[in-house]
Write a protein that holds these residues in place. Structure first.
Motif, PDB file in Angstrom:
ATOM      1  N   ASN A  78       0.826  -1.202   0.000  1.00 43.46           N
ATOM      2  CA  ASN A  78       0.000   0.000   0.000  1.00 43.46           C
ATOM      3  C   ASN A  78       0.866   1.261   0.000  1.00 43.46           C
ATOM      4  O   ASN A  78       0.614   2.197  -0.763  1.00 43.46           O
ATOM      5  CB  ASN A  78      -0.944  -0.009   1.201  1.00 43.46           C
ATOM      6  CG  ASN A  78      -2.026   1.026   1.077  1.00 43.46           C
ATOM      7  OD1 ASN A  78      -2.719   1.079   0.072  1.00 43.46           O
ATOM      8  ND2 ASN A  78      -2.176   1.850   2.100  1.00 43.46           N
ATOM      9  N   SER A  79       1.903   1.284   0.819  1.00 40.39           N
ATOM     10  CA  SER A  79       2.792   2.452   0.889  1.00 40.39           C
ATOM     11  C   SER A  79       3.554   2.647  -0.416  1.00 40.39           C
ATOM     12  O   SER A  79       3.709   3.780  -0.882  1.00 40.39           O
ATOM     13  CB  SER A  79       3.794   2.298   2.036  1.00 40.39           C
ATOM     14  OG  SER A  79       3.116   2.315   3.269  1.00 40.39           O
ATOM     15  N   LEU A  80       4.035   1.552  -1.001  1.00 43.37           N
ATOM     16  CA  LEU A  80       4.774   1.659  -2.260  1.00 43.37           C
ATOM     17  C   LEU A  80       3.888   2.174  -3.382  1.00 43.37           C
ATOM     18  O   LEU A  80       4.292   3.044  -4.161  1.00 43.37           O
ATOM     19  CB  LEU A  80       5.376   0.305  -2.647  1.00 43.37           C
ATOM     20  CG  LEU A  80       6.572  -0.155  -1.823  1.00 43.37           C
ATOM     21  CD1 LEU A  80       6.881  -1.621  -2.106  1.00 43.37           C
ATOM     22  CD2 LEU A  80       7.793   0.714  -2.102  1.00 43.37           C
ATOM     23  N   ILE A  81       2.674   1.664  -3.473  1.00 46.51           N
ATOM     24  CA  ILE A  81       1.751   2.121  -4.510  1.00 46.51           C
ATOM     25  C   ILE A  81       1.419   3.600  -4.315  1.00 46.51           C
ATOM     26  O   ILE A  81       1.412   4.373  -5.271  1.00 46.51           O
ATOM     27  CB  ILE A  81       0.485   1.246  -4.546  1.00 46.51           C
ATOM     28  CG1 ILE A  81       0.839  -0.148  -5.083  1.00 46.51           C
ATOM     29  CG2 ILE A  81      -0.605   1.892  -5.383  1.00 46.51           C
ATOM     30  CD1 ILE A  81      -0.292  -1.160  -5.008  1.00 46.51           C
ATOM     31  N   LYS A  82       1.169   3.997  -3.078  1.00 45.52           N
ATOM     32  CA  LYS A  82       0.889   5.415  -2.803  1.00 45.52           C
ATOM     33  C   LYS A  82       2.068   6.309  -3.164  1.00 45.52           C
ATOM     34  O   LYS A  82       1.892   7.465  -3.526  1.00 45.52           O
ATOM     35  CB  LYS A  82       0.520   5.620  -1.338  1.00 45.52           C
ATOM     36  CG  LYS A  82      -0.882   5.189  -1.012  1.00 45.52           C
ATOM     37  CD  LYS A  82      -1.227   5.500   0.431  1.00 45.52           C
ATOM     38  CE  LYS A  82      -2.657   5.125   0.729  1.00 45.52           C
ATOM     39  NZ  LYS A  82      -3.028   5.440   2.101  1.00 45.52           N
ATOM     40  N   ALA A  83       3.294   5.756  -3.089  1.00 44.14           N
ATOM     41  CA  ALA A  83       4.499   6.513  -3.430  1.00 44.14           C
ATOM     42  C   ALA A  83       4.787   6.469  -4.938  1.00 44.14           C
ATOM     43  O   ALA A  83       5.797   7.001  -5.384  1.00 44.14           O
ATOM     44  CB  ALA A  83       5.695   5.989  -2.648  1.00 44.14           C
ATOM     45  N   GLY A  84       3.921   5.812  -5.704  1.00 41.93           N
ATOM     46  CA  GLY A  84       4.071   5.800  -7.150  1.00 41.93           C
ATOM     47  C   GLY A  84       4.835   4.626  -7.736  1.00 41.93           C
ATOM     48  O   GLY A  84       5.226   4.668  -8.895  1.00 41.93           O
ATOM     49  N   HIS A  85       5.022   3.581  -6.955  1.00 39.72           N
ATOM     50  CA  HIS A  85       5.756   2.410  -7.443  1.00 39.72           C
ATOM     51  C   HIS A  85       4.827   1.415  -8.128  1.00 39.72           C
ATOM     52  O   HIS A  85       3.667   1.272  -7.750  1.00 39.72           O
ATOM     53  CB  HIS A  85       6.430   1.676  -6.281  1.00 39.72           C
ATOM     54  CG  HIS A  85       7.561   2.410  -5.679  1.00 39.72           C
ATOM     55  ND1 HIS A  85       8.852   1.945  -5.731  1.00 39.72           N
ATOM     56  CD2 HIS A  85       7.618   3.589  -5.012  1.00 39.72           C
ATOM     57  CE1 HIS A  85       9.655   2.799  -5.116  1.00 39.72           C
ATOM     58  NE2 HIS A  85       8.917   3.798  -4.670  1.00 39.72           N
ATOM     59  N   ASN A  86       5.377   0.719  -9.117  1.00 39.39           N
ATOM     60  CA  ASN A  86       4.773  -0.516  -9.600  1.00 39.39           C
ATOM     61  C   ASN A  86       5.424  -1.618  -8.785  1.00 39.39           C
ATOM     62  O   ASN A  86       6.643  -1.638  -8.634  1.00 39.39           O
ATOM     63  CB  ASN A  86       5.053  -0.727 -11.081  1.00 39.39           C
ATOM     64  CG  ASN A  86       4.145   0.123 -11.943  1.00 39.39           C
ATOM     65  OD1 ASN A  86       2.975   0.299 -11.639  1.00 39.39           O
ATOM     66  ND2 ASN A  86       4.693   0.658 -13.008  1.00 39.39           N
ATOM     67  N   VAL A  87       4.622  -2.526  -8.262  1.00 41.95           N
ATOM     68  CA  VAL A  87       5.125  -3.551  -7.359  1.00 41.95           C
ATOM     69  C   VAL A  87       4.923  -4.929  -7.978  1.00 41.95           C
ATOM     70  O   VAL A  87       3.875  -5.215  -8.541  1.00 41.95           O
ATOM     71  CB  VAL A  87       4.393  -3.490  -5.995  1.00 41.95           C
ATOM     72  CG1 VAL A  87       4.901  -4.564  -5.049  1.00 41.95           C
ATOM     73  CG2 VAL A  87       4.527  -2.108  -5.370  1.00 41.95           C
ATOM     74  N   THR A  88       5.959  -5.746  -7.882  1.00 41.72           N
ATOM     75  CA  THR A  88       5.844  -7.160  -8.213  1.00 41.72           C
ATOM     76  C   THR A  88       5.957  -7.910  -6.899  1.00 41.72           C
ATOM     77  O   THR A  88       6.953  -7.769  -6.188  1.00 41.72           O
ATOM     78  CB  THR A  88       6.958  -7.619  -9.175  1.00 41.72           C
ATOM     79  OG1 THR A  88       6.833  -6.891 -10.394  1.00 41.72           O
ATOM     80  CG2 THR A  88       6.850  -9.106  -9.468  1.00 41.72           C
ATOM     81  N   GLY A  89       4.934  -8.660  -6.562  1.00 39.25           N
ATOM     82  CA  GLY A  89       4.924  -9.405  -5.310  1.00 39.25           C
ATOM     83  C   GLY A  89       5.056 -10.889  -5.562  1.00 39.25           C
ATOM     84  O   GLY A  89       4.444 -11.415  -6.496  1.00 39.25           O
ATOM     85  N   THR A  90       5.867 -11.552  -4.760  1.00 40.03           N
ATOM     86  CA  THR A  90       6.004 -12.996  -4.906  1.00 40.03           C
ATOM     87  C   THR A  90       5.176 -13.720  -3.851  1.00 40.03           C
ATOM     88  O   THR A  90       5.047 -13.260  -2.719  1.00 40.03           O
ATOM     89  CB  THR A  90       7.474 -13.461  -4.787  1.00 40.03           C
ATOM     90  OG1 THR A  90       7.952 -13.224  -3.469  1.00 40.03           O
ATOM     91  CG2 THR A  90       8.352 -12.760  -5.805  1.00 40.03           C
TER      92      THR A  90
END
Length: 92
Positions: A19-31
């Motif tokens: 949630n924090s990464l997305i709010k900071a503008g990141h695209n996230v790949t989660g394993t």
């Protein structure tokens, strides 16, 4: 947009990190280790679908499992919960 890899994406702590990464503008790949775990993430957080990709890594001890994932990522967050054994409540 920055791209970040997050291991253990289906943990409680990982949900806050995602949630924090997305709010900071990141695209996230989660394993995750199981496809069902990835489905559960999107069932709880459908708003993340445009910024979160789920990759299944069944054997986390295999270096080959990680090669293609690491090639594309700029940042890494490794999320793992503590594993402790409590003999008694006083020792915890």
């Amino acid at each position: 947009m920055p791209s970040t890899l997050l291991t253990g994406a289906n943990s409680f702590l990982a949900a806050h990190v995602i949630n924090s990464l997305i709010k900071a503008g990141h695209n996230v790949t989660g394993t995750v280790r199981r496809a069902a775990a990835g489905d559960e993430i999107f069932a709880l957080h459908p708003e993340w679908k445009s910024h979160l990709d789920i990759v299944i890594v069944e054997d986390i001890t295999s270096e080959a499992s990680w090669d293609s994932i690491f090639e594309e990522k700029k940042g890494l967050n490794h999320v793992r919960g503590p594993r402790t054994r409590c003999v008694s409540l006083h020792a915890c």
